[in-house]
Design a protein around this motif. Structure first.
Motif, PDB file in Angstrom:
ATOM      1  N   ARG A 176     -42.320  64.211  56.000  1.00  0.00           N
ATOM      2  CA  ARG A 176     -41.733  63.883  57.297  1.00  0.00           C
ATOM      3  C   ARG A 176     -42.811  63.495  58.317  1.00  0.00           C
ATOM      4  NH1 ARG A 176     -38.463  69.084  58.510  1.00  0.00           N
ATOM      5  NH2 ARG A 176     -37.740  67.912  60.325  1.00  0.00           N
ATOM      6  N   VAL A 177     -43.891  64.266  58.358  1.00  0.00           N
ATOM      7  CA  VAL A 177     -44.984  63.999  59.298  1.00  0.00           C
ATOM      8  C   VAL A 177     -45.701  62.707  58.927  1.00  0.00           C
ATOM      9  CG1 VAL A 177     -47.230  64.841  60.120  1.00  0.00           C
ATOM     10  CG2 VAL A 177     -45.300  66.420  59.917  1.00  0.00           C
ATOM     11  N   HIS A 178     -46.019  62.530  57.651  1.00  0.00           N
ATOM     12  CA  HIS A 178     -46.753  61.338  57.230  1.00  0.00           C
ATOM     13  C   HIS A 178     -45.958  60.052  57.433  1.00  0.00           C
ATOM     14  CE1 HIS A 178     -50.166  63.140  54.552  1.00  0.00           C
ATOM     15  NE2 HIS A 178     -50.440  63.184  55.842  1.00  0.00           N
ATOM     16  N   MET A 179     -44.669  60.072  57.126  1.00  0.00           N
ATOM     17  CA  MET A 179     -43.887  58.851  57.297  1.00  0.00           C
ATOM     18  C   MET A 179     -43.693  58.529  58.779  1.00  0.00           C
ATOM     19  SD  MET A 179     -43.934  57.858  54.283  1.00  0.00           S
ATOM     20  CE  MET A 179     -43.187  56.270  54.629  1.00  0.00           C
ATOM     21  N   ALA A 180     -43.523  59.539  59.613  1.00  0.00           N
ATOM     22  CA  ALA A 180     -43.448  59.300  61.058  1.00  0.00           C
ATOM     23  C   ALA A 180     -44.775  58.734  61.568  1.00  0.00           C
ATOM     24  CB  ALA A 180     -43.093  60.590  61.795  1.00  0.00           C
ATOM     25  N   TYR A 181     -45.877  59.240  61.055  1.00  0.00           N
ATOM     26  CA  TYR A 181     -47.211  58.758  61.411  1.00  0.00           C
ATOM     27  C   TYR A 181     -47.377  57.283  61.031  1.00  0.00           C
ATOM     28  CZ  TYR A 181     -52.362  58.607  61.275  1.00  0.00           C
ATOM     29  OH  TYR A 181     -53.684  58.282  61.447  1.00  0.00           O
ATOM     30  N   GLN A 182     -46.723  56.866  59.951  1.00  0.00           N
ATOM     31  CA  GLN A 182     -46.764  55.478  59.490  1.00  0.00           C
ATOM     32  C   GLN A 182     -45.753  54.595  60.237  1.00  0.00           C
ATOM     33  OE1 GLN A 182     -49.772  55.794  57.787  1.00  0.00           O
ATOM     34  NE2 GLN A 182     -48.912  54.207  56.522  1.00  0.00           N
ATOM     35  N   LYS A 183     -45.050  55.169  61.207  1.00  0.00           N
ATOM     36  CA  LYS A 183     -44.026  54.474  62.000  1.00  0.00           C
ATOM     37  C   LYS A 183     -42.772  54.155  61.187  1.00  0.00           C
ATOM     38  CE  LYS A 183     -46.876  54.199  65.512  1.00  0.00           C
ATOM     39  NZ  LYS A 183     -47.248  55.495  65.972  1.00  0.00           N
ATOM     40  N   HIS A 184     -42.526  54.948  60.140  1.00  0.00           N
ATOM     41  CA  HIS A 184     -41.320  54.853  59.323  1.00  0.00           C
ATOM     42  C   HIS A 184     -40.776  56.262  59.092  1.00  0.00           C
ATOM     43  CE1 HIS A 184     -41.674  50.596  58.485  1.00  0.00           C
ATOM     44  NE2 HIS A 184     -42.962  50.773  58.264  1.00  0.00           N
ATOM     45  N   PRO A 185     -40.247  56.895  60.156  1.00  0.00           N
ATOM     46  CA  PRO A 185     -39.763  58.279  59.995  1.00  0.00           C
ATOM     47  C   PRO A 185     -38.595  58.368  59.024  1.00  0.00           C
ATOM     48  CG  PRO A 185     -39.071  57.383  62.101  1.00  0.00           C
ATOM     49  CD  PRO A 185     -40.011  56.376  61.494  1.00  0.00           C
ATOM     50  N   VAL A 186     -38.438  59.528  58.443  1.00  0.00           N
ATOM     51  CA  VAL A 186     -37.320  59.791  57.542  1.00  0.00           C
ATOM     52  C   VAL A 186     -36.031  59.697  58.357  1.00  0.00           C
ATOM     53  CG1 VAL A 186     -36.226  61.529  56.071  1.00  0.00           C
ATOM     54  CG2 VAL A 186     -38.713  61.229  56.003  1.00  0.00           C
ATOM     55  N   ALA A 187     -35.061  58.960  57.828  1.00  0.00           N
ATOM     56  CA  ALA A 187     -33.775  58.794  58.511  1.00  0.00           C
ATOM     57  C   ALA A 187     -33.124  60.157  58.726  1.00  0.00           C
ATOM     58  CB  ALA A 187     -32.862  57.887  57.694  1.00  0.00           C
ATOM     59  N   GLY A 188     -32.555  60.338  59.886  1.00  0.00           N
ATOM     60  CA  GLY A 188     -31.866  61.582  60.199  1.00  0.00           C
ATOM     61  C   GLY A 188     -32.767  62.717  60.641  1.00  0.00           C
ATOM     62  N   ASP A 189     -34.065  62.474  60.720  1.00  0.00           N
ATOM     63  CA  ASP A 189     -35.022  63.523  61.087  1.00  0.00           C
ATOM     64  C   ASP A 189     -35.235  63.529  62.598  1.00  0.00           C
ATOM     65  OD1 ASP A 189     -37.050  65.362  61.337  1.00  0.00           O
ATOM     66  OD2 ASP A 189     -38.375  64.410  59.877  1.00  0.00           O
ATOM     67  N   SER A 190     -34.449  64.303  63.307  1.00  0.00           N
ATOM     68  CA  SER A 190     -34.539  64.336  64.768  1.00  0.00           C
ATOM     69  C   SER A 190     -35.813  65.031  65.260  1.00  0.00           C
ATOM     70  CB  SER A 190     -33.308  65.014  65.367  1.00  0.00           C
ATOM     71  OG  SER A 190     -33.200  66.337  64.888  1.00  0.00           O
ATOM     72  N   GLU A 191     -36.479  65.769  64.394  1.00  0.00           N
ATOM     73  CA  GLU A 191     -37.718  66.460  64.775  1.00  0.00           C
ATOM     74  C   GLU A 191     -38.906  65.501  64.853  1.00  0.00           C
ATOM     75  OE1 GLU A 191     -39.565  69.872  66.025  1.00  0.00           O
ATOM     76  OE2 GLU A 191     -37.521  69.875  65.247  1.00  0.00           O
ATOM     77  N   TYR A 192     -39.009  64.570  63.914  1.00  0.00           N
ATOM     78  CA  TYR A 192     -40.154  63.670  63.851  1.00  0.00           C
ATOM     79  C   TYR A 192     -39.791  62.201  64.030  1.00  0.00           C
ATOM     80  CZ  TYR A 192     -42.462  67.807  62.036  1.00  0.00           C
ATOM     81  OH  TYR A 192     -42.954  69.075  61.884  1.00  0.00           O
ATOM     82  N   GLY A 193     -38.519  61.903  64.160  1.00  0.00           N
ATOM     83  CA  GLY A 193     -38.076  60.527  64.311  1.00  0.00           C
ATOM     84  C   GLY A 193     -37.149  60.382  65.499  1.00  0.00           C
TER      85      GLY A 193
END
Length: 150
Positions: free
Chosen positions: A77-94
């Motif tokens: 979750r953290v790494h994909m948000a860092y790449q500007k592609h957050p996990v869908a539905g992840d209100s914490e990191y996206g």
């Protein structure tokens, strides 16, 4: 798990259309400097390595397979948000908007590979994506083709 011989593979629906076919995120993770309940990419954090590859593109979303080389809290979750592609539905990191009508994040642990402690045999276990995940894929524009191993 402590010896890092177990292989964990996840499916994730991420926001956006990832241009590359595959990649590796090698960025340290630590507690967020302000919100201590969250994690963040931060200098001085613990080593965290995530390998990913695109399985299917759906316009505004991409289905990826993510393999962990390390196992940090919320790593994918953290790494994909860092790449500007957050996990869908992840209100914490996206983004807080639920574009796929999810009640949680679109992240599913679907394969575990380990070596049997007595026999030494390499064993692989699969957990097919649950209905909520399949529904999110369909809403994102997936054509129903099996693009992951089982």
């Amino acid at each position: 798990f402590h010896k890092h011989t177990a292989g964990r593979t996840y499916l994730a629906i991420v926001e956006g259309n990832i241009r590359e076919e595959s990649g590796t995120v090698n960025a340290p993770i630590a507690r967020h400097p302000i919100d201590r309940k969250r994690m963040a990419v931060a200098q001085g954090g613990r080593e965290a390595i995530t390998h990913w590859r695109v399985l299917y593109r759906m316009g505004d979303f991409t289905l990826i397979e993510a393999k962990l080389e390390t196992g940090r809290t919320h790593q994918i979750r953290v790494h994909m948000a860092y790449q500007k592609h957050p996990v869908a539905g992840d209100s914490e990191y996206g983004p807080s908007a639920q574009k796929l009508a999810l009640t949680g994040q679109a992240l599913h642990a679907y394969r575990l590979a380990l070596t049997h402690p007595r026999s030494g045999e390499r064993m692989t276990f699969y957990a097919p994506p649950p209905p909520y995940f399949i529904g999110a894929l369909q809403r994102a524009g997936w054509d129903g083709s099996r693009v992951w191993e089982e």
